[in-house]
Write a protein that holds these residues in place. Structure first.
Motif, PDB file in Angstrom:
ATOM      1  N   ASP A 195       7.218   4.878  -8.721  1.00  0.00           N
ATOM      2  CA  ASP A 195       5.914   4.769  -8.068  1.00  0.00           C
ATOM      3  C   ASP A 195       4.942   3.993  -8.958  1.00  0.00           C
ATOM      4  N   THR A 196       4.076   3.217  -8.328  1.00  0.00           N
ATOM      5  CA  THR A 196       3.085   2.430  -9.064  1.00  0.00           C
ATOM      6  C   THR A 196       1.715   2.589  -8.409  1.00  0.00           C
ATOM      7  N   ASN A 207       1.359  -2.546 -14.571  1.00  0.00           N
ATOM      8  CA  ASN A 207       1.363  -2.009 -15.931  1.00  0.00           C
ATOM      9  C   ASN A 207      -0.065  -1.696 -16.360  1.00  0.00           C
ATOM     10  N   PRO A 208      -0.262  -0.618 -17.137  1.00  0.00           N
ATOM     11  CA  PRO A 208      -1.617  -0.280 -17.563  1.00  0.00           C
ATOM     12  C   PRO A 208      -2.044  -1.032 -18.826  1.00  0.00           C
ATOM     13  N   LEU A 258       0.814  -1.219   0.000  1.00  0.00           N
ATOM     14  CA  LEU A 258       0.000   0.000   0.000  1.00  0.00           C
ATOM     15  C   LEU A 258       0.845   1.265   0.000  1.00  0.00           C
ATOM     16  N   ASP A 259       2.138   1.134   0.354  1.00  0.00           N
ATOM     17  CA  ASP A 259       3.028   2.294   0.447  1.00  0.00           C
ATOM     18  C   ASP A 259       4.457   1.819   0.192  1.00  0.00           C
ATOM     19  N   ALA A 282       8.018  -3.555  -5.444  1.00  0.00           N
ATOM     20  CA  ALA A 282       7.378  -3.296  -4.159  1.00  0.00           C
ATOM     21  C   ALA A 282       8.082  -2.181  -3.394  1.00  0.00           C
ATOM     22  N   SER A 283       9.406  -2.150  -3.457  1.00  0.00           N
ATOM     23  CA  SER A 283      10.186  -1.172  -2.699  1.00  0.00           C
ATOM     24  C   SER A 283      10.253   0.192  -3.359  1.00  0.00           C
TER      25      SER A 283
END
Length: 359
Positions: A59-60, A123-124, A13-14, A53-54
């Motif tokens: 940013d994702t 990925n979008p 989440l962050d 993740a890190s």
């Protein structure tokens, strides 16, 4: 659509608190005519999961559900599916979720290099939906990007082949690894250990290359014929001058690779192929004269055809990766993230017990 309306996953989440993952519910992507839903039973843990993740790769969108070494069973199929699958089939999915499937690259078994590639997570899609991966109860994907799993390969051993195994198999296959070839594998980690096993299974004479001799015994047990500790053998490039046909770099970083020395161990026409996607700040440095007589390139994933070839090889040669299983869940994912960051794994994790977590 009545099933399933929501998926559940163990999510980041962050990025600043990336190890403290949370079980989260989210909507899947819109169900397409050629889509299948896979009920997940195992998912490998890749270095890419930690990078993403890190926040090492930027940013994702959140919630971020990583995982792209997925094994499970088909529970739903789109009305136009024509790949021959049926409900209940055990299939695998790797690091790619979509491509255009129409361009020359896709038609010629180069789907990972399509301009419209969509990776399995973060990925979008064309409609803006951000893909989510296999640390979850289900994953939804176009049928083209699923592959049947041979009965003889257990799910926890098949999972790491979906990305890590394929990522190293593709450059081995495309660059002539086989009987009579001398092949070096640099970096004896999660993917590197698979590189040694697969190169040997393909019939090559295998040179394991690492900084120190710490992993010598493991490398030989994995099937290496030779071991080179480059930090402990100052003249290693002289001893192995003109010896190798191919070197595949499986290290997570290229900072410690001396590209001005490494080409010396290659034969004329030899090739260095890196599969590393390091942190964004890294820059490759080398003198142009180092390229005389050799070539250096980077490889990205592998095609679906290559994945099927890899699974056939693994089944026929009874390939056994070194895999430690950890139950999926907030605790399990935090454990593998923490240990991956420390390098505390020999040599690959697979998350299991999905039924228990998501029942």
């Amino acid at each position: 659509m009545s099933y399933p309306e929501k998926f559940q996953g163990i999510a980041v989440l962050d990025h600043k608190d990336w190890k403290n993952v949370k079980k989260t519910e989210y909507s899947p992507k819109k169900f397409g005519d050629h889509d299948i839903d896979i009920k997940i039973e195992a998912c490998g843990v890749c270095g890419s999961d930690v990078h993403c993740a890190s926040g090492n790769w930027g940013d994702t969108p959140k919630p971020l559900v990583v995982g792209h070494e997925i094994i499970g069973t088909i529970v739903k199929m789109g009305p136009k599916c024509n790949s021959g699958y049926k409900i209940g089939d055990r299939v695998g999915m790797g690091a790619q979720a979509m491509s255009c499937l129409e361009c020359d690259r896709c038609i010629n078994d180069n789907e990972p290099y399509c301009a419209k590639v969509v990776c399995t997570y973060a990925n979008p899609y064309e409609d803006g939906y951000s893909s989510r991966g296999g640390y979850a109860n289900y994953v939804r994907v176009h049928e083209h990007f699923a592959v049947p799993i041979p009965e003889s390969i257990p799910s926890h051993l098949a999972a790491p082949l979906m990305c890590g195994g394929l990522t190293v198999f593709s450059p081995l296959k495309r660059n002539g690894c086989g009987p009579g070839k001398k092949v070096g594998i640099i970096g004896i980690g999660g993917i590197g250990h698979m590189g040694i096993i697969l190169a040997k299974a393909m019939g090559a004479e295998v040179y394991a290359i690492s900084r120190t001799s710490k992993k010598r015994d493991d490398a030989m047990k994995l099937g290496a014929d030779h071991f080179i500790a480059i930090k402990e053998e100052p003249d290693w490039h002289k001893e192995y001058f003109d010896k190798l046909d191919l070197v595949v770099i499986c290290a997570g970083s290229l900072t410690d690779i001396d590209f001005n020395t490494l080409p010396n161990i290659l034969t004329v026409g030899g090739r260095i192929v890196s599969i590393a996607i390091p942190e964004q700040h890294e820059v490759l440095k080398m003198k142009p004269f180092g390229l005389v007589g050799v070539s250096i390139s980077n490889s990205f994933l592998g095609s679906m055809t290559e994945l099927k070839q890899l699974l056939k090889l693994a089944a026929e040669k009874e390939v056994k990766l070194w895999v430690e299983t950890v139950p999926i869940g907030e605790k399990g994912v935090k454990e593998v993230f923490t240990r991956m960051e420390k390098g505390d794994v020999r040599y690959r994790f697979a998350l299991t017990d999905f039924d228990k977590e998501f029942s």
